[in-house]
Design a protein around this motif. Structure first.
Motif, short mmCIF file in Angstrom:
data_model
loop_
_atom_site.label_atom_id
_atom_site.label_comp_id
_atom_site.label_asym_id
_atom_site.label_seq_id
_atom_site.Cartn_x
_atom_site.Cartn_y
_atom_site.Cartn_z
N TYR A 145 0.84 -1.20 0.00
CA TYR A 145 0.00 0.00 0.00
C TYR A 145 0.87 1.24 0.00
O TYR A 145 1.89 1.31 0.69
N ALA A 150 -3.95 8.76 4.48
CA ALA A 150 -4.62 8.07 3.39
C ALA A 150 -3.81 6.83 3.00
O ALA A 150 -2.59 6.80 3.18
N ASP A 205 -3.77 3.38 -0.04
CA ASP A 205 -4.36 2.74 -1.21
C ASP A 205 -3.39 1.72 -1.78
O ASP A 205 -2.18 1.95 -1.78
N ASN A 233 -3.29 0.71 -5.00
CA ASN A 233 -3.06 0.81 -6.45
C ASN A 233 -3.06 2.24 -6.96
O ASN A 233 -3.70 2.54 -7.96
N THR A 234 -2.37 3.14 -6.29
CA THR A 234 -2.35 4.52 -6.78
C THR A 234 -1.53 4.63 -8.07
O THR A 234 -0.45 4.08 -8.18
N ARG A 265 -7.64 11.82 -4.98
CA ARG A 265 -8.74 10.95 -5.44
C ARG A 265 -8.26 9.55 -5.78
O ARG A 265 -9.07 8.65 -6.00
N GLU A 266 -6.96 9.34 -5.81
CA GLU A 266 -6.41 8.01 -6.06
C GLU A 266 -6.48 7.12 -4.82
O GLU A 266 -6.26 5.92 -4.92
N TYR A 267 -6.79 7.68 -3.67
CA TYR A 267 -6.76 6.92 -2.43
C TYR A 267 -8.18 6.51 -2.01
O TYR A 267 -9.10 7.32 -1.99
N ASP A 268 -8.30 5.23 -1.67
CA ASP A 268 -9.60 4.72 -1.25
C ASP A 268 -9.87 4.89 0.24
O ASP A 268 -11.03 4.93 0.65
N TYR A 269 -8.83 4.92 1.04
CA TYR A 269 -9.01 4.90 2.50
C TYR A 269 -8.46 6.18 3.11
O TYR A 269 -7.34 6.60 2.80
N TRP A 270 -9.26 6.75 4.02
CA TRP A 270 -8.92 8.02 4.65
C TRP A 270 -9.22 7.98 6.14
O TRP A 270 -10.17 7.32 6.58
#
Length: 127
Positions: A32, A100, A102, A104-105, A112-117
């Motif tokens: 990640y 943040a 992710d 697969n950035t 906006r490339e990150y899924d988790y915050w």
């Protein structure tokens, strides 16, 4: 369920230091990208720093020009934590800081490339 929790924010005088931490849970974060972003009042969210790790002992750190040489990002993969050491803080560093993550950035500098915050932690630099 992935959860990111920031801590360590607060009020500091110009020239001072703070250390932010991000505790990650819910899965193993090998591979990640983990990053810090910040958002000041009335401004867009901006990239601060990111760190990548794919296993082994090597990881890579990336910084925004505005914090390079003052901030240091690191991660402890065994503990699933990430830290941001912030030195020589200035009033323009005042913002809510977000952790943040992710897997697969394509561009680690883009939020906006990150899924988790995380929920964010306030940093205020003022005399």
């Amino acid at each position: 369920q992935v959860q990111l929790v920031e801590s360590g924010g607060g009020l500091v005088q110009p020239g001072g230091s703070l250390r932010l931490s991000c505790a990650a849970s819910g899965r193993t974060f090998t591979g990640y990208v983990m990053a810090w972003f910040r958002q000041a009042p009335g401004k867009e969210r901006e990239f601060v720093a990111a760190v990548t790790w794919s296993g082994g002992i090597t990881y890579y750190a990336y910084y925004a020009d505005s914090v390079k040489g003052r901030f240091t990002i690191s991660r402890d993969n065994a503990k699933n934590t990430m830290t941001l050491q912030m030195n020589s803080l200035q009033p323009e560093d005042t913002a809510v800081y977000y952790c943040a993550a992710d897997p697969n950035t394509r561009n680690l500098r883009v939020g906006r490339e990150y899924d988790y915050w995380g929920q964010g932690t306030q940093v205020t630099v003022s005399s």
